[in-house]
Design a protein around this motif. Structure first.
Motif, mmCIF file in Angstrom:
data_model
loop_
_atom_site.group_PDB
_atom_site.id
_atom_site.type_symbol
_atom_site.label_atom_id
_atom_site.label_comp_id
_atom_site.label_asym_id
_atom_site.label_seq_id
_atom_site.Cartn_x
_atom_site.Cartn_y
_atom_site.Cartn_z
ATOM 1 N N ALA A 1 0.861 -1.369 0.033
ATOM 2 C CA ALA A 1 -0.143 -0.058 0.012
ATOM 3 C C ALA A 1 0.769 1.340 0.057
ATOM 4 O O ALA A 1 0.679 2.153 -0.879
ATOM 5 C CB ALA A 1 -0.792 0.143 1.156
ATOM 6 N N ARG A 2 1.957 1.296 0.876
ATOM 7 C CA ARG A 2 2.755 2.241 0.949
ATOM 8 C C ARG A 2 3.384 2.502 -0.455
ATOM 9 O O ARG A 2 3.764 3.720 -0.901
ATOM 10 C CB ARG A 2 3.668 2.321 2.043
ATOM 11 N N LEU A 3 3.822 1.548 -1.072
ATOM 12 C CA LEU A 3 4.588 1.638 -2.488
ATOM 13 C C LEU A 3 3.611 2.246 -3.639
ATOM 14 O O LEU A 3 4.164 3.165 -4.251
ATOM 15 C CB LEU A 3 5.029 0.226 -2.930
ATOM 16 N N LYS A 4 2.330 1.973 -3.513
ATOM 17 C CA LYS A 4 1.413 2.422 -4.417
ATOM 18 C C LYS A 4 1.139 3.931 -4.313
ATOM 19 O O LYS A 4 1.180 4.621 -5.004
ATOM 20 C CB LYS A 4 0.334 1.699 -4.485
ATOM 21 N N ILE A 5 1.186 4.322 -3.108
ATOM 22 C CA ILE A 5 0.977 5.798 -2.707
ATOM 23 C C ILE A 5 2.175 6.576 -3.235
ATOM 24 O O ILE A 5 2.107 7.462 -3.771
ATOM 25 C CB ILE A 5 0.762 5.870 -1.090
ATOM 26 N N VAL A 6 3.314 6.078 -2.709
ATOM 27 C CA VAL A 6 4.552 6.853 -3.228
ATOM 28 C C VAL A 6 4.922 6.727 -4.517
ATOM 29 O O VAL A 6 5.381 7.627 -5.084
ATOM 30 C CB VAL A 6 6.067 6.363 -2.328
ATOM 31 N N ARG A 7 4.492 5.619 -5.133
ATOM 32 C CA ARG A 7 4.776 5.480 -6.721
ATOM 33 C C ARG A 7 3.771 6.677 -7.279
ATOM 34 O O ARG A 7 4.133 7.252 -8.295
ATOM 35 C CB ARG A 7 4.120 4.344 -7.210
ATOM 36 N N GLY A 8 2.708 6.558 -6.906
ATOM 37 C CA GLY A 8 1.546 7.874 -7.247
ATOM 38 C C GLY A 8 2.183 9.401 -7.413
ATOM 39 O O GLY A 8 2.184 9.986 -8.435
ATOM 40 N N MET A 9 3.182 9.360 -6.138
ATOM 41 C CA MET A 9 3.752 10.841 -5.830
ATOM 42 C C MET A 9 4.937 10.966 -7.031
ATOM 43 O O MET A 9 5.033 11.961 -7.446
ATOM 44 C CB MET A 9 3.927 11.005 -4.635
ATOM 45 N N HIS A 10 5.694 9.663 -6.997
ATOM 46 C CA HIS A 10 6.715 9.997 -8.102
ATOM 47 C C HIS A 10 6.242 9.957 -9.248
ATOM 48 O O HIS A 10 6.737 10.799 -10.173
ATOM 49 C CB HIS A 10 7.346 8.418 -7.881
ATOM 50 N N GLN A 11 5.173 9.410 -9.876
ATOM 51 C CA GLN A 11 4.598 9.849 -11.230
ATOM 52 C C GLN A 11 4.217 11.258 -11.389
ATOM 53 O O GLN A 11 4.687 11.566 -12.616
ATOM 54 C CB GLN A 11 3.416 8.786 -11.348
ATOM 55 N N ALA A 12 3.787 11.678 -10.449
ATOM 56 C CA ALA A 12 3.135 13.048 -10.421
ATOM 57 C C ALA A 12 4.335 14.118 -10.709
ATOM 58 O O ALA A 12 4.358 14.931 -11.380
ATOM 59 C CB ALA A 12 2.185 13.482 -9.413
ATOM 60 N N LEU A 13 5.194 13.939 -9.876
ATOM 61 C CA LEU A 13 6.479 14.687 -9.770
ATOM 62 C C LEU A 13 7.403 14.611 -11.140
ATOM 63 O O LEU A 13 7.855 15.380 -11.660
ATOM 64 C CB LEU A 13 7.356 14.505 -8.607
ATOM 65 N N ARG A 14 7.545 13.267 -11.476
ATOM 66 C CA ARG A 14 8.523 13.083 -12.376
ATOM 67 C C ARG A 14 7.608 13.578 -13.817
ATOM 68 O O ARG A 14 8.667 14.051 -14.725
ATOM 69 C CB ARG A 14 8.927 11.471 -12.290
ATOM 70 N N GLY A 15 6.509 13.270 -13.790
ATOM 71 C CA GLY A 15 5.736 13.724 -15.087
ATOM 72 C C GLY A 15 6.048 15.242 -15.253
ATOM 73 O O GLY A 15 6.289 15.606 -16.327
ATOM 74 N N ALA A 16 5.927 15.967 -14.043
ATOM 75 C CA ALA A 16 5.910 17.424 -14.608
ATOM 76 C C ALA A 16 7.324 17.749 -14.684
ATOM 77 O O ALA A 16 7.578 18.711 -15.575
ATOM 78 C CB ALA A 16 5.480 18.063 -12.977
ATOM 79 N N LEU A 17 8.250 17.153 -13.977
ATOM 80 C CA LEU A 17 9.850 17.478 -14.356
ATOM 81 C C LEU A 17 10.125 16.936 -15.811
ATOM 82 O O LEU A 17 10.629 17.673 -16.380
ATOM 83 C CB LEU A 17 10.621 17.017 -13.469
ATOM 84 N N SER A 18 9.720 16.002 -16.264
ATOM 85 C CA SER A 18 9.831 15.533 -17.498
ATOM 86 C C SER A 18 9.360 16.374 -18.388
ATOM 87 O O SER A 18 10.031 16.744 -19.827
ATOM 88 C CB SER A 18 9.499 13.965 -17.863
ATOM 89 N N HIS A 19 8.091 16.786 -18.542
ATOM 90 C CA HIS A 19 7.496 17.796 -19.126
ATOM 91 C C HIS A 19 8.283 19.154 -19.402
ATOM 92 O O HIS A 19 8.350 19.575 -20.557
ATOM 93 C CB HIS A 19 6.002 18.188 -18.733
ATOM 94 N N LEU A 20 8.633 19.472 -18.290
ATOM 95 C CA LEU A 20 9.477 20.831 -18.320
ATOM 96 C C LEU A 20 10.881 20.635 -18.958
ATOM 97 O O LEU A 20 11.204 21.563 -19.906
ATOM 98 C CB LEU A 20 9.828 21.265 -16.880
#
Length: 410
Positions: A82-101
């Motif tokens: 459960a913790r992994l899925k939560i942190v993975r979602g945070m990672h997806q959101a942050l990395r997605g934004a940084l990749s876009h930039l």
């Protein structure tokens, strides 16, 4: 069907619908937060905090209505999955934004040359500017190509490395004063936490005798942000070769045994971007399994992985080309037809972001215009919107025009 059977089937359907709703809410949370990171990078800490609470209460419903401390305590006491899925979602959101930039800067840097390329100028760098031979070797690519496949990868490195490096170097130089500093540090911190949880899960799997594959972790740092991009470029090259193969097979069926002009293959890909992008949007592990083992061993250097001159010659057919040759259409091969109806994988890379600043939005629109896509006015709600898959597909197609499309893949 008896009463018990109907009840069991009803329960199964209810659980599937509940899980589907939960997954949709999760994705909506990630997409909203990721765009917010792009729009308001100086508020990264607050957005990240709210993202954690939203993901935690979505993943663990019993935490809804709890205090801030209660949610954190519930998270810490939850199973690693459960913790992994939560942190993975945070990672997806942050990395997605940084990749876009980062992609916005890459596109901005390459666009003038890309527009000149449409007039016949080559994108291949001059001899003095060519990156070193192993420039694309990284955590996800441990083998060197030969011939035009190698030139494709080296050209991709040349056109992206400097722009991306300049972007991240400017963040490093200015430190906390830079508006994206908090976003970069937050991504780095979450990535470390994500990596620690993956290792914990792997240890649990080992204790249970499970051999389930777990995500390979790439650590963001202040020195490099290239491995994932290079892996995407490598995957795009495979698809570009597959599109070229489909076109050659179509010509052969018409009794034409000559290699199609590179521009014809580029136009085929760009006119059919949605279909071309479908395989890249499926689960990575499943996608890899669809390909033969391309890696070969040199008998004199058994420990050094190498690629043969034509590494994709035996690749199974991914695309077919139909319709009149004056306006050919790219379609998925029969083996891959299920992708038309499949739910695409979800990751930070295929979030469709909207550039809010005028310069980045204009750059996006110019890139889409070079690909022959309809122009959007600044009043269009979709103005400046693009995802990383389309971005790299367009860039890759034009690099292929001067490299892999000039020779036969067989």
């Amino acid at each position: 069907m008896d009463k018990e059977g109907r009840r069991a089937r009803s329960t199964t359907i209810d659980l599937e619908e509940k899980d589907s709703g939960k997954k949709k809410r999760r994705r909506a949370i990630i997409v909203k937060a990721s765009q917010a990171f792009v729009d308001n990078p100086r508020q990264t800490d607050d957005i990240k905090k709210q993202l954690f609470f939203d993901l935690a209460t979505n993943q663990i419903p019993k935490l809804q209505g709890k205090s801030e401390e209660g949610i954190k305590e519930g998270f810490n006491n939850s199973p690693v999955g459960a913790r992994l899925k939560i942190v993975r979602g945070m990672h997806q959101a942050l990395r997605g934004a940084l990749s876009h930039l980062a992609f916005a800067r890459i596109t901005e840097g390459i666009l003038p040359s890309l527009e000149n390329n449409l007039k016949g100028n080559s994108l291949i760098p001059s001899a003095k500017d060519v990156p070193h031979n192993d420039a694309y070797i990284c955590e996800e690519i441990d083998a060197r190509y030969q011939g035009q496949d190698h030139v494709f990868m080296i050209t991709g490195v040349y056109w992206t490395k400097q722009q991306a490096s300049d972007f991240f170097d400017s963040i490093k130089r200015k430190g906390p004063e830079h508006k994206y500093y908090s976003l970069l540090t937050a991504t780095h911190e979450v990535n470390i936490e994500f990596g620690n949880l993956v290792r914990e899960q792997k240890e649990n799997d080992a204790k249970k005798g499970s051999k389930k594959r777990r995500k390979h972790i790439i650590y963001e740092d202040f020195e490099s942000y290239q491995p994932r991009f290079l892996a995407n470029l490598n995957e795009t090259m495979r698809l570009l070769v597959a599109a070229q193969m489909g076109y050659i097979q179509r010509l052969e069926s018409e009794g034409i045994n000559s290699l199609p002009h590179p521009d014809e293959v580029v136009n085929l890909v760009l006119r059919n971007l949605e279909t071309f992008s479908l395989p890249a949007n499926m689960e990575s592990a499943e996608f890899i399994l669809k390909f033969p083992d391309l890696q070969k061993q040199d008998p004199d250097q058994s420990s050094v992985p190498l690629y043969v001159q034509k590494p994709f010659a035996d690749m199974r057919q991914i695309f077919t080309v139909v319709g009149p040759l004056e306006a050919p259409v790219l379609e998925l091969a029969p083996e891959f037809l299920y992708l038309y109806d499949a739910v695409p994988r979800f990751c930070g890379g295929n979030i469709e972001f909207q550039s809010r600043d005028e310069k980045s939005a204009e750059t996006t629109e110019r890139l889409l215009f070079t690909a022959g896509l309809p122009q959007r006015s600044s009043e269009d709600p979709a103005y400046g919107r693009i995802d990383a898959v389309k971005n790299i597909s367009i860039l890759g197609a034009y690099i292929a025009r001067d490299t892999i499309f000039t020779v036969s893949p067989y």
